[in-house]
Design a protein around this motif. Structure first.
Motif, mmCIF file in Angstrom:
data_model
loop_
_atom_site.group_PDB
_atom_site.id
_atom_site.type_symbol
_atom_site.label_atom_id
_atom_site.label_comp_id
_atom_site.label_asym_id
_atom_site.label_seq_id
_atom_site.Cartn_x
_atom_site.Cartn_y
_atom_site.Cartn_z
ATOM 1 N N GLN A 4 12.693 -113.728 -25.607
ATOM 2 C CA GLN A 4 13.124 -112.967 -24.331
ATOM 3 C C GLN A 4 12.171 -112.908 -23.395
ATOM 4 O OE1 GLN A 4 14.965 -109.191 -25.163
ATOM 5 N NE2 GLN A 4 16.952 -110.310 -25.821
ATOM 6 N N GLU A 5 12.158 -113.363 -22.224
ATOM 7 C CA GLU A 5 11.021 -113.104 -21.216
ATOM 8 C C GLU A 5 11.221 -111.909 -20.323
ATOM 9 O OE1 GLU A 5 9.395 -115.544 -17.454
ATOM 10 O OE2 GLU A 5 10.027 -116.730 -18.981
ATOM 11 N N ILE A 6 10.254 -111.051 -20.630
ATOM 12 C CA ILE A 6 10.424 -109.788 -19.718
ATOM 13 C C ILE A 6 9.292 -109.871 -18.645
ATOM 14 C CG2 ILE A 6 10.083 -107.319 -19.919
ATOM 15 C CD1 ILE A 6 10.506 -107.680 -23.213
ATOM 16 N N THR A 7 9.868 -109.297 -17.431
ATOM 17 C CA THR A 7 9.068 -109.671 -16.321
ATOM 18 C C THR A 7 8.819 -108.126 -16.069
ATOM 19 O OG1 THR A 7 11.188 -109.274 -15.066
ATOM 20 C CG2 THR A 7 10.093 -111.656 -15.522
ATOM 21 N N SER A 8 7.646 -107.576 -15.303
ATOM 22 C CA SER A 8 7.140 -106.463 -15.141
ATOM 23 C C SER A 8 7.581 -105.992 -13.833
ATOM 24 C CB SER A 8 5.755 -106.109 -15.326
ATOM 25 O OG SER A 8 5.410 -104.843 -15.015
ATOM 26 N N THR A 9 8.123 -104.918 -13.479
ATOM 27 C CA THR A 9 8.500 -104.572 -12.105
ATOM 28 C C THR A 9 7.737 -103.345 -11.626
ATOM 29 O OG1 THR A 9 10.352 -103.368 -12.764
ATOM 30 C CG2 THR A 9 10.940 -105.468 -12.245
#
Length: 60
Positions: A4-9
């Motif tokens: 899974q690719e997690i993007t930081s917001t």
């Protein structure tokens, strides 16, 4: 296994706020009682106001 690719917001402001909440204050080095000069006057007053020791009865 699925990756899974997690993007930081989060923003740097939010990260700084979170960091400040997570920081714990330093512990005191010693909890030893500190000298207070006014306590000497209280102790002296208690000593002067304390009752005297009873005297032994005299034999007649």
């Amino acid at each position: 296994m699925i990756a899974q690719e997690i993007t930081s917001t989060t923003t740097p402001t939010r990260t700084a706020a979170l960091d400040s909440l997570m920081v714990q204050p330093e512990a005191a080095v010693s909890d030893a009682p500190l000298y207070t000069p006014e306590a000497a006057g209280v102790l002296l007053a208690l000593l002067l106001l304390s009752p005297k020791e009873p005297k032994e009865p005299r034999d007649k």
